[in-house]
Design a protein around this motif. Structure first.
Motif, PDB file in Angstrom:
ATOM      1  N   PRO A  82      -4.555   7.446   5.681  1.00 11.28           N
ATOM      2  CA  PRO A  82      -5.559   7.347   4.622  1.00 11.28           C
ATOM      3  C   PRO A  82      -5.924   8.739   4.095  1.00 11.28           C
TER       4      PRO A  82
ATOM      5  N   HIS B 207      -3.197   8.139  -0.286  1.00 10.76           N
ATOM      6  CA  HIS B 207      -2.960   7.055  -1.249  1.00 10.76           C
ATOM      7  C   HIS B 207      -3.864   7.226  -2.463  1.00 10.76           C
TER       8      HIS B 207
ATOM      9  N   VAL C 232      -6.029   5.123  -4.127  1.00  8.02           N
ATOM     10  CA  VAL C 232      -6.694   3.830  -3.982  1.00  8.02           C
ATOM     11  C   VAL C 232      -7.126   3.289  -5.339  1.00  8.02           C
TER      12      VAL C 232
ATOM     13  N   ILE D  88       0.833  -1.198   0.000  1.00 10.21           N
ATOM     14  CA  ILE D  88       0.000   0.000   0.000  1.00 10.21           C
ATOM     15  C   ILE D  88       0.872   1.254   0.000  1.00 10.21           C
TER      16      ILE D  88
ATOM     17  N   TYR E 257     -11.093   3.334   0.675  1.00  6.93           N
ATOM     18  CA  TYR E 257     -10.244   2.269   1.219  1.00  6.93           C
ATOM     19  C   TYR E 257     -11.060   1.020   1.527  1.00  6.93           C
TER      20      TYR E 257
ATOM     21  N   LEU F  80     -10.663   6.716   5.058  1.00  2.49           N
ATOM     22  CA  LEU F  80     -10.590   5.295   5.382  1.00  2.49           C
ATOM     23  C   LEU F  80     -11.959   4.637   5.285  1.00  2.49           C
TER      24      LEU F  80
END
Length: 276
Positions: free
Chosen positions: A91, A94, A96, A64, A186, A182
């Motif tokens: 979070p 990223h 995703v 990740i 995620y 998150l």
């Protein structure tokens, strides 16, 4: 000391995967491997890949950490949302969608480019330097410090957990943004996990020492002034970005991870518990 990349931990995860793959009709199987910084998850993932490939299951590893947003993208978040988002980690920092795209390609049986992040440059590596998972990959190991994590309850965000949050996020905007992220994209990524394994540190207090040991190894390779090398003071601040969610994971994930591997302060395996 028996590190988690050898001995009972490797055996336990490999045996679970062998059973799962034997009982699955085919297609891609995704293993989530979660662990705090310095817990040995990347080394365990590499050892698992090697063992599973020896057994005939084409395998790949995606961290990740390699999905971090580009430095310019995080700078924009820092400008428009909160200055702490300039630092990779929580979070919301990223990409995703990039991970979901790679998984989707592998699910179709295609080869897939796996992103790579250059931590020394604090930016995504050029696509020419990305690795590739072969067509027909059977097992993808998605590893990372927050893989499989769930958001906290809103009430838990009220009080800061460390000096960083007290001084730099007194109004809770940063931690609220991370928690909301998150709970969003995620969870779509983590919903694709077929199994979840947790390398459980004995507590967050040991993470600073583990992370410092990692940095000492980097200094030994590239020198104290090498690109991306942090001082002890910088490490102490850096890991505070991870503290809230790491503590939350260690509290709630053992009750639902398919396999929880408890580590001692020396990273030796102290116990392994499968979900009933």
């Amino acid at each position: 000391m028996t590190p988690p990349s050898d001995g009972p931990a490797l055996d336990a995860v490999a045996e679970m995967l062998a059973r799962d793959l034997a009982g699955a009709p085919g297609g891609l199987f995704v293993l989530g491997l979660c662990g705090a910084q310095g817990s040995g998850k990347s080394t365990l993932a590499a050892a698992l890949k090697e063992r599973m490939e020896r057994s005939g299951a084409a395998s790949a590893v995606l961290s990740i950490d390699d999905l971090y947003l580009r430095r310019a993208e995080r700078a924009e978040l820092a400008r428009t949302v909160h200055p702490l988002l300039r630092t990779r980690g929580v979070p919301g920092t990223h990409d995703v969608a990039l991970g979901l795209e790679a998984i989707a390609a592998l699910e179709r049986g295609e080869a897939a480019a796996l992103p790579r992040f250059d931590k020394a440059a604090d930016d995504r590596a050029d696509e020419a330097d990305w690795s590739r998972a072969a067509a027909g990959t059977r097992l993808l190991i998605l590893e990372g410090w927050c893989v499989g994590a769930r958001p906290q309850a809103e009430a838990a965000l009220t009080e800061p957990v460390n000096a960083l949050e007290r001084a730099d996020d007194a109004d809770g905007v940063w931690r609220g943004f991370a928690n909301a992220a998150l709970g969003g994209a995620y969870q779509r990524l983590f919903a694709r996990l077929d199994r979840l394994v947790l390398l459980a540190a004995p507590g967050f207090e040991v993470v600073r020492r583990w992370r410092t040991q990692q940095e000492e190894a980097l200094r030994a390779r590239v020198g104290a002034n090498g690109a991306g090398v942090m001082t002890d003071a910088q490490i102490a601040r850096f890991i505070q970005h991870y503290e809230r969610l790491t503590r939350h994971i260690l509290t709630e994930m053992p009750d639902r991870a398919d396999l929880t591997i408890r580590l001692g302060e020396d990273r030796a395996v102290r116990g392994i518990r499968a979900l009933d």
